[in-house]
Write an enzyme that holds these catalytic residues in place. Structure first.
Site, PDB file in Angstrom:
ATOM      1  N   ILE A 139      54.045  44.011 -38.693  1.00  0.00           N
ATOM      2  CA  ILE A 139      53.834  42.995 -39.732  1.00  0.00           C
ATOM      3  C   ILE A 139      55.089  42.165 -39.937  1.00  0.00           C
ATOM      4  O   ILE A 139      55.043  40.930 -39.986  1.00  0.00           O
ATOM      5  CB  ILE A 139      53.410  43.664 -41.055  1.00  0.00           C
ATOM      6  CG1 ILE A 139      51.993  44.237 -40.917  1.00  0.00           C
ATOM      7  CG2 ILE A 139      53.465  42.673 -42.215  1.00  0.00           C
ATOM      8  CD1 ILE A 139      51.551  45.048 -42.105  1.00  0.00           C
ATOM      9  N   PHE A 140      56.233  42.829 -40.042  1.00  0.00           N
ATOM     10  CA  PHE A 140      57.483  42.091 -40.227  1.00  0.00           C
ATOM     11  C   PHE A 140      57.777  41.199 -39.018  1.00  0.00           C
ATOM     12  O   PHE A 140      58.257  40.077 -39.154  1.00  0.00           O
ATOM     13  CB  PHE A 140      58.647  43.050 -40.459  1.00  0.00           C
ATOM     14  CG  PHE A 140      58.726  43.567 -41.863  1.00  0.00           C
ATOM     15  CD1 PHE A 140      58.777  42.679 -42.925  1.00  0.00           C
ATOM     16  CD2 PHE A 140      58.738  44.921 -42.131  1.00  0.00           C
ATOM     17  CE1 PHE A 140      58.853  43.148 -44.223  1.00  0.00           C
ATOM     18  CE2 PHE A 140      58.815  45.388 -43.424  1.00  0.00           C
ATOM     19  CZ  PHE A 140      58.869  44.503 -44.474  1.00  0.00           C
ATOM     20  N   GLN A 142      55.583  39.815 -37.031  1.00  0.00           N
ATOM     21  CA  GLN A 142      54.681  38.661 -37.074  1.00  0.00           C
ATOM     22  C   GLN A 142      55.135  37.651 -38.116  1.00  0.00           C
ATOM     23  O   GLN A 142      55.070  36.435 -37.911  1.00  0.00           O
ATOM     24  CB  GLN A 142      53.257  39.143 -37.397  1.00  0.00           C
ATOM     25  CG  GLN A 142      52.204  38.055 -37.307  1.00  0.00           C
ATOM     26  CD  GLN A 142      52.044  37.536 -35.892  1.00  0.00           C
ATOM     27  OE1 GLN A 142      52.267  38.267 -34.941  1.00  0.00           O
ATOM     28  NE2 GLN A 142      51.684  36.265 -35.757  1.00  0.00           N
ATOM     29  N   HIS A 443      22.327  12.869 -89.832  1.00  0.00           N
ATOM     30  CA  HIS A 443      23.729  12.719 -89.414  1.00  0.00           C
ATOM     31  C   HIS A 443      23.826  11.765 -88.220  1.00  0.00           C
ATOM     32  O   HIS A 443      24.625  10.804 -88.235  1.00  0.00           O
ATOM     33  CB  HIS A 443      24.305  14.088 -89.049  1.00  0.00           C
ATOM     34  CG  HIS A 443      25.758  14.069 -88.682  1.00  0.00           C
ATOM     35  ND1 HIS A 443      26.748  14.468 -89.537  1.00  0.00           N
ATOM     36  CD2 HIS A 443      26.395  13.680 -87.531  1.00  0.00           C
ATOM     37  CE1 HIS A 443      27.933  14.328 -88.942  1.00  0.00           C
ATOM     38  NE2 HIS A 443      27.740  13.863 -87.709  1.00  0.00           N
ATOM     39  N   GLU A 444      23.017  12.018 -87.179  1.00  0.00           N
ATOM     40  CA  GLU A 444      23.068  11.174 -85.989  1.00  0.00           C
ATOM     41  C   GLU A 444      22.499   9.777 -86.266  1.00  0.00           C
ATOM     42  O   GLU A 444      22.978   8.784 -85.695  1.00  0.00           O
ATOM     43  CB  GLU A 444      22.300  11.837 -84.839  1.00  0.00           C
ATOM     44  CG  GLU A 444      22.853  13.187 -84.401  1.00  0.00           C
ATOM     45  CD  GLU A 444      24.328  13.137 -84.023  1.00  0.00           C
ATOM     46  OE1 GLU A 444      24.784  12.061 -83.563  1.00  0.00           O
ATOM     47  OE2 GLU A 444      25.026  14.152 -84.205  1.00  0.00           O
ATOM     48  N   HIS A 447      25.322   7.726 -87.684  1.00  0.00           N
ATOM     49  CA  HIS A 447      26.220   7.227 -86.633  1.00  0.00           C
ATOM     50  C   HIS A 447      25.620   6.012 -85.940  1.00  0.00           C
ATOM     51  O   HIS A 447      26.299   4.999 -85.714  1.00  0.00           O
ATOM     52  CB  HIS A 447      26.458   8.324 -85.588  1.00  0.00           C
ATOM     53  CG  HIS A 447      27.428   9.377 -86.007  1.00  0.00           C
ATOM     54  ND1 HIS A 447      28.672   9.096 -86.503  1.00  0.00           N
ATOM     55  CD2 HIS A 447      27.337  10.743 -85.976  1.00  0.00           C
ATOM     56  CE1 HIS A 447      29.316  10.227 -86.767  1.00  0.00           C
ATOM     57  NE2 HIS A 447      28.518  11.244 -86.458  1.00  0.00           N
ATOM     58  N   ASP A 518      34.411  14.584 -86.187  1.00  0.00           N
ATOM     59  CA  ASP A 518      34.451  13.158 -86.526  1.00  0.00           C
ATOM     60  C   ASP A 518      35.670  12.839 -87.385  1.00  0.00           C
ATOM     61  O   ASP A 518      36.357  11.834 -87.170  1.00  0.00           O
ATOM     62  CB  ASP A 518      33.172  12.762 -87.272  1.00  0.00           C
ATOM     63  CG  ASP A 518      31.926  12.960 -86.425  1.00  0.00           C
ATOM     64  OD1 ASP A 518      32.022  12.805 -85.199  1.00  0.00           O
ATOM     65  OD2 ASP A 518      30.865  13.270 -86.989  1.00  0.00           O
TER      66      ASP A 518
END
Length: 622
Positions: A139-140, A142, A443-444, A447, A518
């Site tokens: 491994i090292f 590689q 509410h809507e 708006h 809001d």
């Protein structure tokens, strides 16, 4: 460069391992032999048991022979620490003797098969150890080859020397390379960068006239606007190597690693010139010096210093151009932005309606769209969307269409995806009471009516009382592209935000927590008008400072309160004068749950609402 010698280091570690293994085994066996009493025999043990002389014996462990289960040996552990091995001619006879005397019964603790040879038990660990050493060394080895480091320090030393190697990724010819054809909606930005392509293709043409091409290009803009794609397109158009790395890849906890990676990256670039180096999110390493915890000696600042040195060290014929991207140019170190380093800044913002259409057309190439989909209309309702957000919109549309087992993406799928990415997914299964639904409807409706009565605010596109995201409902406006925001436009925006809360108060005589978002957004706009945009009686002064006096803070709060109060009262007057239409819109919402702009406008007489105008700054004295 000399490559690491695998076999050399493998045999070195094997020899070391075997030496350590047998040394430990030798001392272990020597310790055991040293503790044994060579004068204690089977006859002595039998006599001690028969004469009830076992008080000095701690325990007796029996080991059976695997080949003949009637003979073996016992290990006698004395209380004084001495351990002795006694051969037993007949285990069955010895056990009968033990059970004949009560004083000896409790001394027997276990019975184990006797191992005939210790060779097998010694060889297996040895083989496993050699196998593990081979894996680790491999491994090292590689890693060292991948990092390009030398073998002078061995596999571990080579690996550590590769720790400071550049992490820049090279876009090879086999990988997909973008071109300017793949970059839509950024016409002016591409024109600014075409000269970079020309320099990389024909640098001599520029040098003959004495021109110096910018050494660094800084792409500035919000996330998702195409900064990385632009950099890749330059490399694709010029046909040169493209090194890509993130600013965070330079910084490590070990001081000096980042600077080493910067040096290594530029060394690799010089070997592959002409080429491009693209540093994404450069603010991770390019912040102003002196702001770190370690003063001028911390890792990030050393990395920045090395980057400054490398950029300033180019000669005119290096043919290496650095392109960096950030959305926080305000926090970059001034030394990075001076001529000779990042000579030019190019702002890459959100596209306009024409650019959005071009971007949608690019992403629509790989998606099947129905004939009812008009990308120009989609571009109009997606003002403020970046290229990445437009791609995500079409992707969400495709997912919605697939769930419905459609063969093509229809306009209805795009509308649903627009709501999903802008507000959130609709939660139709959520159970809400009739009272809550009624409150949401008014509410809507508040708006929507206030917004449509104000000429500068965007048109109402869709109203819904279906819970979506974290909200109980929503009013979706049809946005338009805005270059500047006037004071009147901001005031009208605040009025729209208060429309929902005012409607609750007028109809129910009470208010809910539904208007919290809001109120927050309205307050932020009013605060910005006072401290940032100079739109109050305090004058055109930037008060957005960390330290201000208490008197000035009170004055700012007073101005914000004046703006909020005025907008609230004006919006309330609108709804009071149109209370009957407030009931009509709310009732339609309760009936249908979702109302389109056409259905909303049909509730009012023709010409009831003022004509919408673009929110631009005007002054009669100009």
């Amino acid at each position: 460069m000399k490559k690491p010698n695998f076999f050399k280091w493998f045999f070195v570690y094997i020899i070391i391992f075997i030496f350590i293994y047998f040394s430990l085994n030798f001392y272990s066996q020597a310790g055991k032999i040293g503790m044994q009493s060579q004068n204690y025999t089977y006859s002595n043990l039998v006599d001690d048991i028969k004469n009830n002389n076992t008080n000095n014996i701690k325990d007796i462990e029996i080991y059976l022979n695997q080949e003949s289960f009637d003979n073996g040996y016992v290990k006698v552990d004395f209380k004084n620490g001495i351990v002795t091995k006694v051969e037993i001619p007949s285990i069955s006879s010895f056990m009968n003797l033990i059970h004949s005397y009560d004083n000896a019964k409790n001394l027997i603790i276990t019975k184990k098969p006797r191992v005939t040879s210790s060779l097998f038990s010694n060889i297996i660990p040895l083989i496993l150890g050699i196998f593990l050493i081979a894996i680790v060394v491999g491994i090292f080895n590689q890693k060292n080859r991948g990092d390009g480091s030398s073998s002078g320090g061995g596999p571990i030393g080579g690996r550590m020397s590769g720790f400071g190697k550049s992490r820049a990724k090279v876009l090879t010819e086999n990988q997909k390379v973008a071109t300017f054809k793949d970059v839509a909606g950024l016409k002016e930005e591409k024109e600014d960068l075409e000269e970079i392509v020309e320099f990389l293709k024909c640098p001599q043409k520029f040098r003959e006239i004495g021109a110096r091409i910018p050494k660094g290009i800084l792409l500035v803009g919000p996330p998702g606007t195409g900064k990385t794609l632009l950099a890749r397109a330059i490399a694709g158009e010029a046909g040169v190597k493209f090194f890509s790395i993130s600013g965070s890849d330079f910084v490590e906890m070990f001081v000096g690693v980042g600077a080493s990676r910067v040096r290594d990256m530029f060394e690799e670039a010089k070997k592959n010139k002409p080429c491009l180096i693209f540093i994404d999110e450069i603010d991770a390493v390019g912040r102003k010096r002196g702001s770190g915890l370690g003063g001028g000696h911390d890792e990030r600042e050393q990395t920045l210093n090395q980057l400054l040195v490398e950029m300033d060290g180019f000669s005119p014929n290096e043919n290496i151009i650095i392109i960096a991207a950030t959305n926080r140019v305000d926090i970059l170190d001034p030394a990075l932005l001076r001529p000779g380093r990042f000579d030019r800044q190019i702002y890459v913002g959100a596209p306009d309606v024409k650019g959005r259409k071009e971007i949608l057309e690019v992403h629509a190439r790989t998606r099947k769209l129905s004939t009812d989909v008009d990308l120009e209309e989609v571009a109009k309702i997606t003002a403020g969307f970046t290229g990445a957000e437009l791609e995500n919109l079409l992707n969400e549309s495709a997912i919605i269409a697939t769930k419905k087992e459609k063969s093509f993406i229809e306009i209805d799928d795009i509308r649903k995806a627009l709501i999903k990415v802008s507000i959130g997914a609709e939660k139709k299964s959520r159970v809400i009471s009739n009272e809550e639904k009624k409150i949401t409807a008014y509410h809507e409706a508040g708006h929507a009516i206030v917004g449509e009565m104000l000429p500068l605010v965007d048109k109402v596109h869709l109203i819904s009382i279906i819970p979506t995201g974290g909200a109980g409902g929503y009013t979706l406006n049809l946005p338009v592209d805005k270059g500047y925001l006037s004071k009147n436009y901001l005031l009208q925006e605040i009025m729209v935000f208060f429309g929902g809360r005012i409607a609750e108060d007028l109809i129910f005589g009470d208010i809910t927590t539904g208007a919290s978002n809001d109120i927050e957004r309205a307050t932020n706009i009013a605060l910005g008008m006072v401290v940032k945009y100079g739109m109050s009686s305090l004058g055109p002064i930037d008060f957005n400072k960390e330290k201000i006096s208490q008197d000035l803070s009170n004055s700012i709060d007073s101005e914000v309160n004046k703006i909020i109060t005025k907008c609230y009262d004006d919006a309330k007057k609108i709804l009071e004068e149109n209370i009957e239409y407030l009931h009509k819109v709310a009732n339609l919402l309760l009936e249908k749950e979702k109302v389109t702009s056409e259905e909303f406008l049909a509730l009012f007489p023709e010409g009831f609402f003022p004509e919408k105008v673009m929110p631009t700054y005007t002054n009669k004295n100009i």
